[in-house]
Enzyme design. Structure first.
Site, PDB file in Angstrom:
ATOM      1  N   ASP A 120       0.864  -1.171   0.000  1.00  0.00           N
ATOM      2  CA  ASP A 120       0.000   0.000   0.000  1.00  0.00           C
ATOM      3  C   ASP A 120       0.902   1.223   0.000  1.00  0.00           C
ATOM      4  OD1 ASP A 120      -1.683   2.115   0.471  1.00  0.00           O
ATOM      5  OD2 ASP A 120      -2.579   1.296   2.295  1.00  0.00           O
TER       6      ASP A 120
ATOM      7  N   SER B 279       0.453  12.931 -15.488  1.00  0.00           N
ATOM      8  CA  SER B 279      -0.675  12.894 -16.421  1.00  0.00           C
ATOM      9  C   SER B 279      -0.750  14.207 -17.173  1.00  0.00           C
ATOM     10  CB  SER B 279      -1.984  12.672 -15.651  1.00  0.00           C
ATOM     11  OG  SER B 279      -3.108  12.809 -16.501  1.00  0.00           O
TER      12      SER B 279
ATOM     13  N   TYR C 150      -8.031  15.392  -8.835  1.00  0.00           N
ATOM     14  CA  TYR C 150      -7.098  14.502  -9.539  1.00  0.00           C
ATOM     15  C   TYR C 150      -6.108  15.333 -10.348  1.00  0.00           C
ATOM     16  CZ  TYR C 150      -5.254  11.299 -13.020  1.00  0.00           C
ATOM     17  OH  TYR C 150      -4.409  10.589 -13.842  1.00  0.00           O
TER      18      TYR C 150
ATOM     19  N   LYS D 131      -1.839  15.538  -9.900  1.00  0.00           N
ATOM     20  CA  LYS D 131      -0.847  15.272 -10.943  1.00  0.00           C
ATOM     21  C   LYS D 131       0.013  16.503 -11.233  1.00  0.00           C
ATOM     22  CE  LYS D 131      -1.747  10.950 -11.601  1.00  0.00           C
ATOM     23  NZ  LYS D 131      -0.740   9.913 -11.237  1.00  0.00           N
TER      24      LYS D 131
END
Length: 248
Positions: free
Chosen positions: A59, A139, A152, A156
């Site tokens: 994890d 990304s 999100y 990134k």
């Protein structure tokens, strides 16, 4: 065989972009740890690949788990040459103020805190050896954000900045740090990015990619292999777009 005698940890390596990177690294001669929260899937991929791969349930948002992952790799190989921070999650599309605190915390823990935790575990080892390559899978969302994926996107963007500051700090120690910025790809996260996987939604996404297709795990594997190889010894702090022209 660009990675002969190299050892690599790939987080989130059991599926999607991670699996593509694992397979390419193996094909190029590396020994690879497939580290994934889904230990069963990691073990299945390692069994499929054979002796050059080992599986590790991990994890990446948990410090003790990352420390155990690192210890397992060092016991197996004695050293780690390459770290690929690929594990990542997203929240479903929605207005930024409607994203739950639980989803926000999960995105920041897996996408951001993990980079700190793996650096804390492995950077001292790489500094001591005065060599190493770290690759963060960011990304295009961090460069050209899409609406309704706000947190999100932000995670990134953070990863890209972290890559650059890590690169400038660690360069004198012989450690290179780069990032890949893929466009949406054929991975388990694609449906989450789009909200729904329909022909209409796919067409909408593809219309933003000039080259006319989604990115693939093979695209990521090929680019990651180059950046982590000695051929890229002069490249550090780059956030390389692998996006079919999306960010132009």
């Amino acid at each position: 065989m660009r990675l002969t005698d190299k050892t690599a940890i790939v987080t989130g390596g059991a599926s999607g972009f991670g699996a593509g990177i694992v397979r390419k690294f193996i094909a190029e001669g590396a020994q690879v740890m497939i580290a994934d929260v889904n230990a069963t899937a990691a073990g299945q991929l390692a069994d499929d690949i054979g002796g050059q791969a080992i599986a590790c349930g991990a994890d990446v948002a948990d410090g003790a788990s990352v420390a155990a992952m690192t210890e397992t790799a060092l016991k197996a190989w004695g050293h780690v040459d390459i770290l690929v921070n690929n594990a990542g999650v997203t929240h479903l599309p929605g207005p930024l103020e409607d994203i739950s605190e639980e989803d926000f915390d999960r995105v920041t823990a897996v996408n951001m805190k993990s980079v700190y935790l793996t650096a804390r575990a492995l950077v001292p080892h790489m500094k001591n050896r005065r060599k190493g390559a770290i690759l963060n899978i960011a990304s295009t969302a961090g460069l050209s954000p899409r609406p309704k994926l706000n947190w999100y996107n932000a995670s990134k963007g953070w990863m890209i900045t972290a890559t650059k500051t890590m690169a400038v700090e660690l360069a004198p120690d012989g450690v290179r740090v780069n990032a890949l910025c893929p466009v949406a790809g054929e991975t388990p996260l694609l449906k989450s990015f789009m909200g729904e996987d329909t022909p209409e939604m796919r067409s909408k996404f593809l219309a933003t990619i000039p080259i006319g297709r989604f990115s693939t795990p093979e695209d990521m594997g090929n680019t990651a292999c180059f950046l982590c190889s000695d051929e890229a010894s002069m490249i550090t702090g780059a956030a390389l777009e692998v996006d079919g022209g999306r960010c132009i």
